[in-house]
Design a protein around this motif. Structure first.
Motif: not given
Length: 116
Positions: A14, A19-20, A22-23
């Motif tokens: 990520a 990204q970090r 959302s994930e």
């Protein structure tokens, strides 16, 4: 490989803040432990939050506490350098952030102005 076997491919790191966020996961390539703030020692000056690089944005005011979200923190220690009371420590045994905090962070990010 048999037809009923699944070829497991580990997810890509990520790498971006989005990204970090959302994930809800940390970049697997970061070698340093995330940081944590000791609430009993913190004076709530927000120096750490202002020092956290915008590509990480790991520090949030949450009620009376200032907290670091470990999945967003790369362990760079910019916050440690800015802290006037030395209340920020490496968190080698960090635990995943709970959903309530992620909901709060996601809400805060809707109002944050980003350069990237």
């Amino acid at each position: 490989m048999q037809s009923d076997e699944v070829d497991f491919v580990s997810p890509a790191p990520a790498t971006t803040f989005a990204q970090r966020l959302s994930e809800h996961r940390r970049n697997d390539e970061w070698k340093k432990a995330p940081r944590r703030i000791e609430p009993a020692e913190c004076i709530g000056c927000d120096s750490c939050m202002r020092a956290c690089p915008p590509q990480f944005s790991a520090i949030y005011n949450h009620g009376l506490d200032v907290v670091i979200v470990p999945e967003l923190c790369n362990g760079c220690a910019k916050c440690v350098q800015a802290c006037p009371v030395d209340c920020i420590y490496p968190d080698e045994s960090w635990q995943p952030t709970g959903q309530a905090m992620w909901t709060y962070v996601e809400g805060q990010e809707k109002f944050r102005v980003r350069d990237n």
